[in-house]
Design an enzyme around this catalytic site. Sequence first.
Site, mmCIF file in Angstrom:
data_model
loop_
_atom_site.group_PDB
_atom_site.id
_atom_site.type_symbol
_atom_site.label_atom_id
_atom_site.label_comp_id
_atom_site.label_asym_id
_atom_site.label_seq_id
_atom_site.Cartn_x
_atom_site.Cartn_y
_atom_site.Cartn_z
ATOM 1 C CG HIS A 326 -2.124 -0.882 1.013
ATOM 2 N ND1 HIS A 326 -2.089 -2.211 1.352
ATOM 3 C CD2 HIS A 326 -3.345 -0.667 0.478
ATOM 4 C CE1 HIS A 326 -3.254 -2.770 1.053
ATOM 5 N NE2 HIS A 326 -4.031 -1.852 0.520
ATOM 6 N N GLY A 327 2.049 1.202 0.489
ATOM 7 C CA GLY A 327 2.849 2.427 0.481
ATOM 8 C C GLY A 327 4.173 2.249 1.185
#
Lengths: 478, 301
Positions: A326-327
Site C-alpha cells: 500500500h505504500g
Amino acid sequence: MFFNSLDFAVFLPVVFILYWFVTQRHLKLQNALLVAASYVFYGWWDWRFLSLIIFSSIVDYLIGIELNKEGRQSKRKGLLWISILVNLGFLGFFKYYNFFVDNFVEAFSFFGSKIQPNTLDIILPVGISFYTFQTLSYTIDVYKRKLEPTQDFVSFLAFVSFFPQLVAGPIERATNLLPQFYKTRTFHYSKAIDGCRQILWGLFKKVVIADQCAIYANLIFNNSSDYSGSTLVMGAIFFTFQIYGDFSGYSDIAIGTSRLFGFDLKQNFAFPYFSRDIAEFWRRWHISLSTWFRDYLYIPLGGSRGGILMKIRNTFIIFIVSGFWHGANWTFIVWGLLNALYFMPLLLTKNNRNNIEIVAVNKLLPSLKDCIAMLVTFSITVFAWIFFRAESITHAISYIRNIFSSTFLEIPIVRPTYLIVFLFLFMCIEWLGRKNKHALETLLLKKGKIIKWGFYIILIICIWMLSGEEQEFIYFQF
Amino acid sequence: MRHFLLQIILFATIFFIIDKAFYFFIDRAPNREHDKRLEYVLEGKINKDIIIIGSSRGARSISAEKLEHETKLKTYNLSYIASNIQFQEFVLKTLLKYNKAPKKLILVIDGVPEFEPIGNLYYRIDKLLPLKKYTYIHDELINKGEKNILSKIFCIGRISISDFKLQPKKASVLEKTSLHGSQLLPVETKPNLKYNKEIIEYDSSNENQEKLEAFRKIQHLCKVNDIELYYAFPPNYYSFSNSFYNRFLKLVNDQTKIIVYDTLDNRYKEKKYFRDESHLNKLGAEIFTSEISDFINQNKE
C-alpha cells in the site's frame, strides 16, 4: 483521467459509440480501440509513463512465448525471474527507492555514522502497483502451465492496460480477463443496465461518502492534537468510510464500465464492514489483492500445509507484504502487522473459516450475536485504519493516546448531521443488497419505473450536489 | 442496443425536466444573505461618487457615512473582510459593468500582506456562491473552477446543501453592514493588545505576480473610466513599514493620491481606538475617515 471528472463523462460515451457502432464487426479493431482508449485514459494523467506500461507489456508478452517454447526448467526459471525483476524493479524504484534510502541513512546514523541521503524526486506512476501485479500473474501462470501464453499481442496489450481497471484495480487474472479479449463481445441490455447501476452506486460511494468523509477525516487527522478523544474516534470512523467508499466505489465504477463493453471483472469488495471476524473481513476486502497474495505468495511459501509455525510465519508475511504494497511508509507495515495479530487467534483456534456465508442470510436483521461480532470486527478495523491514515507511527500513537484520554466521553465537536444521515442510509442500502455483487443489483428492481428511476435521480442529485472539485481516488497512490 | 439507448435518452430527458425544479433554490439563495452589497452592485443600485474597496481594513477603518457627510459626495463602501486584491479587482470590474463609474475610488492598502503569495486574504468565493443565479457570477465561479461547465445547463450543478436551508443567515456584531456598506467595529479592545514597535522589513522578491497584476488592472480600470484613484493606508497598532511603502511608491504613477494616516497623531498609539493590531474600532475609524475627507476636500477641483 478520473472517473468522477467531466473528461471521463465525455470519454466514456465516445469510446462506447466507437466500440459498439464503428468497430463491432472486427474483433482485432475493437481490441485495438480498447488499447488506444486505455492509453489515452492513462496518458491524460502523464503520457510519459505510458512507456513503462508498454515496456512491461512487451517484456511479459515475449517471456510468455519463450516460457512456452522452453522445455528446460532452469531456463524457464530464469525467464520467470527476468519478468519478476523487471516488474518488481520498476515498482521498487518508483515506489520504494526513497523509503529504503531514508531508512538506511537512519539506521547508519543510529550507529553514529553520518551519511548524506541521496533520495530522488520521483513521481509515482499511477496504478503501477496494480498493473505490475496483473502482468506478474500472467507470467507466473504461464510458468506454472496454468495458462497458455497468448500469441495475440493486441489482446495482451489490452489485458494489461484495460482502462476501467488500469489505475486502481481490481487486479484481474489473465485466466479470467485475457480469454475475454479473444471472443467477440455481444451487447446485453441487462448487463449494460446493471453496469450503469453499478457505476451510479460507485459514484455515490466516491463522491457522497468518501469525499465528504475525507473533509472531516482530514480536518481531524491533520489537527489531531486539538481535538477531544471522542472527536478523534469520529475522525477514525470517517476515514473508515472514506477508504471504503473511495476504493470500493472505484471498483464498482470499473466493473460497471467493463460491463458496458461486454466484459466481466471479478468482485473486489463484498460488503466487508458486515464481517463477523477479521478472517471474513479479509475475504471481503480488496478480494483481488488478497487472493493474489494467497495464490502467488502464501501458497508458494507453503501455505497451511506445514505445521502451525509455518502457518503463523506465512500469515505474518502476507499481511506485512500487503501493508507494504500500500505504500512506502512504516505506518502501512504496522497496519499489516496489526491485521496479522488480529488474525492469529482465529488461525490458532482454527476458526478462520467460520463465517463463509454473508451475515443473516434470508433474514432482514442480524441476530444479537452477529450484531456484537460485526461491531467488534468493525471497531478493531477502525483502530487499524488509524495507522493507515496517520502521517507517521508517532502521529498514530499520539492519535491513539489522545483518544484514550479523559475527553473520550465528551460530545464530539465535529459531527456533521448531513453526513451522519448519509452514512446511515448508505449502510442501510448496503445491508439490503449484501447478498449481491453490488448494493443496487436487485434493489427496487421489482418496483415500478417511477420509484426505481426516482431513486436513481435522487442518487444523481446527491452526487452532483456534493461534487465539488474532483478529488483524486486514494488508491491511485498505491 | 436500441432499447438501451432509448432508455438512457428517456431517463436523461426526465432528469433534465426534474432538474429545472431546482431553480427555485438557486433563485432564493441570495435572499438568505444579510450582506446584500454585491447583489446591489449586480442590480445597478450602486451609483455613487466615491467607492471604497479593500479588505477588512477598508470595511472597518473608513466610515462611508461620515465621508459622505464631510465631502458632500455620495459614498459607498465595497470592502470585503479577508478579501485579496484579485477579489477587489473583481468587485470593481463588476461595479463598472453594472453601474455608473464613480468619480473617485479609494483603494485601501493592507500593507505588507497586500502582495504576499500566502496569507489570510482570499478570493471570496463564498460571497459569490449565493449569487449564482446571476450568469455573470456563475461564469466567474466556472472560471475559478468552483463549478463545472455542465452547471450552465443543469441547475443541480449550481446548488449546494446550504441552499436547502430556509432561515436567513444571521449577521454577528462584527458582520453588521451599515446602509453605506461599512462594517465598523464596536468600541471594544482586545484586553492584551500591546503596541508592536517591531519594524517589518518588506521582501519584494516574494511578491505574487497575479496579485500585482490585479493591482495594475485596478489602476487601468480607473484610468480608462476616468476615475480618480486614491490609495489609503489606515493605521495599525504596530509600526508603519517604510520598506513596504517605498516599494509601493514604485507601483504608483501619481504619488499625490496616496493617503497615509498621520503617523505623528498620538491618538493612533492609544489602544482605545483599536479593536486589534490591524483594525480600528468605530472611534478610530471616525478619526481616520476625517483625515481622508480632509485630503479629498483639499484635492477637489
